[in-house]
Enzyme design. Structure first.
Site, PDB file in Angstrom:
ATOM      1  N   LEU A   1      -3.440   8.990  -2.941  1.00 38.67           N
ATOM      2  CA  LEU A   1      -3.722   8.307  -1.356  1.00 38.67           C
ATOM      3  C   LEU A   1      -2.779   7.549  -0.809  1.00 38.67           C
ATOM      4  CD1 LEU A   1      -4.988   8.676   1.176  1.00 38.67           C
ATOM      5  CD2 LEU A   1      -6.729   6.562   0.618  1.00 38.67           C
TER       6      LEU A   1
ATOM      7  N   HIS B   1       0.868   8.747  -1.130  1.00 34.64           N
ATOM      8  CA  HIS B   1       1.320   9.408   1.032  1.00 34.64           C
ATOM      9  C   HIS B   1       1.318   8.915   1.303  1.00 34.64           C
ATOM     10  CE1 HIS B   1       1.444  12.396   3.080  1.00 34.64           C
ATOM     11  NE2 HIS B   1       0.800  11.417   3.635  1.00 34.64           N
ATOM     12  N   GLU B   2       0.245   7.946   1.642  1.00 33.29           N
ATOM     13  CA  GLU B   2      -0.084   6.219   2.945  1.00 33.29           C
ATOM     14  C   GLU B   2       0.929   5.564   2.946  1.00 33.29           C
ATOM     15  OE1 GLU B   2      -2.669   6.795   5.454  1.00 33.29           O
ATOM     16  OE2 GLU B   2      -1.081   8.225   5.227  1.00 33.29           O
ATOM     17  N   SER B   3       2.069   5.246   1.867  1.00 35.55           N
ATOM     18  CA  SER B   3       2.758   4.036   1.447  1.00 35.55           C
ATOM     19  C   SER B   3       3.472   3.932   0.615  1.00 35.55           C
ATOM     20  CB  SER B   3       1.336   2.550   1.499  1.00 35.55           C
ATOM     21  OG  SER B   3       1.243   2.619  -0.143  1.00 35.55           O
TER      22      SER B   3
ATOM     23  N   GLN C   1      -3.052   2.456   4.668  1.00 34.85           N
ATOM     24  CA  GLN C   1      -2.656   2.925   5.714  1.00 34.85           C
ATOM     25  C   GLN C   1      -3.938   2.133   6.361  1.00 34.85           C
ATOM     26  OE1 GLN C   1       1.573   3.552   7.411  1.00 34.85           O
ATOM     27  NE2 GLN C   1       0.708   1.247   5.844  1.00 34.85           N
TER      28      GLN C   1
END
Length: 194
Positions: free
Chosen positions: A92, A95-97, A114
């Protein structure tokens, strides 16, 4: 004289019995203390083994994702504390940050996970936007929210990730209409086909 002899034998036997009982008691106490020391050492060994396993895991995450060990440690710890599988937490955050603490999305989502400030404030009333840049706060709240989505969708990581990204109301509404709520997000996080 026989009475005297019997009295002496009884006295010697009593003295010997007392001495033997005292020695048996001393050995018993020593055995109990030894058992306590062994238990304490076994407990220490288990703690050291646990810490060694944790450290190896952190180094493996650090190497696998190309991030500093302290960040890997924080991600692993936050995931475990929130009841989330660490692998899902790492995916996570990647991918997010891209593992950037100060990342901000065009929609205003903040930090490693995020999180939208509104979601973060729902999870922890009184939280300020600037607190979302704190590594540990961001990871803790992001993973807490994802864990809530995992619980809501019965540990279906795909649906939980979609709800994390789109909101649970949107995902549930689409499912209830017989539509696929997929938007590619879970695929990108999990690295598997949706």
């Amino acid at each position: 004289s026989i009475c005297l002899l019997v009295s002496m034998v009884v006295a010697v036997a009593a003295s010997w019995t007392t001495s033997v009982n005292a020695r048996v008691e001393a050995v018993d106490i020593e055995r109990q203390q030894s058992e306590q020391r062994v238990l304490a050492l076994e407990s220490e060994l288990a703690a050291v083994q646990h810490e060694l396993t944790r450290t190896r895991s952190i180094l493996a995450w650090s190497e696998a994702y190309g991030i500093p060990a302290d960040l890997a440690s924080a991600i692993q710890q936050a995931a475990v504390e929130e009841g989330l599988e660490p692998e899902l937490g790492f995916r996570l955050v990647r991918h997010e940050s891209g593992f950037r603490q100060r990342a901000v999305s065009p929609l205003g989502a903040i930090g490693y996970t995020q999180l939208l400030p509104s979601t973060a404030k729902w999870l922890e009333p009184g939280l300020t936007d600037s607190q979302l840049y704190d590594r540990d706060t961001n990871l803790r709240l992001g993973f807490r929210y994802l864990k809530q989505m995992m619980d809501r969708y019965e540990d279906d990581a795909r649906l939980a990730l979609l709800a994390y990204n789109r909101g649970p109301a949107v995902v549930s509404a689409r499912i209830s209409r017989g539509e696929d709520p997929a938007n590619g997000f879970a695929n990108r996080v999990l690295g598997a086909a949706e």
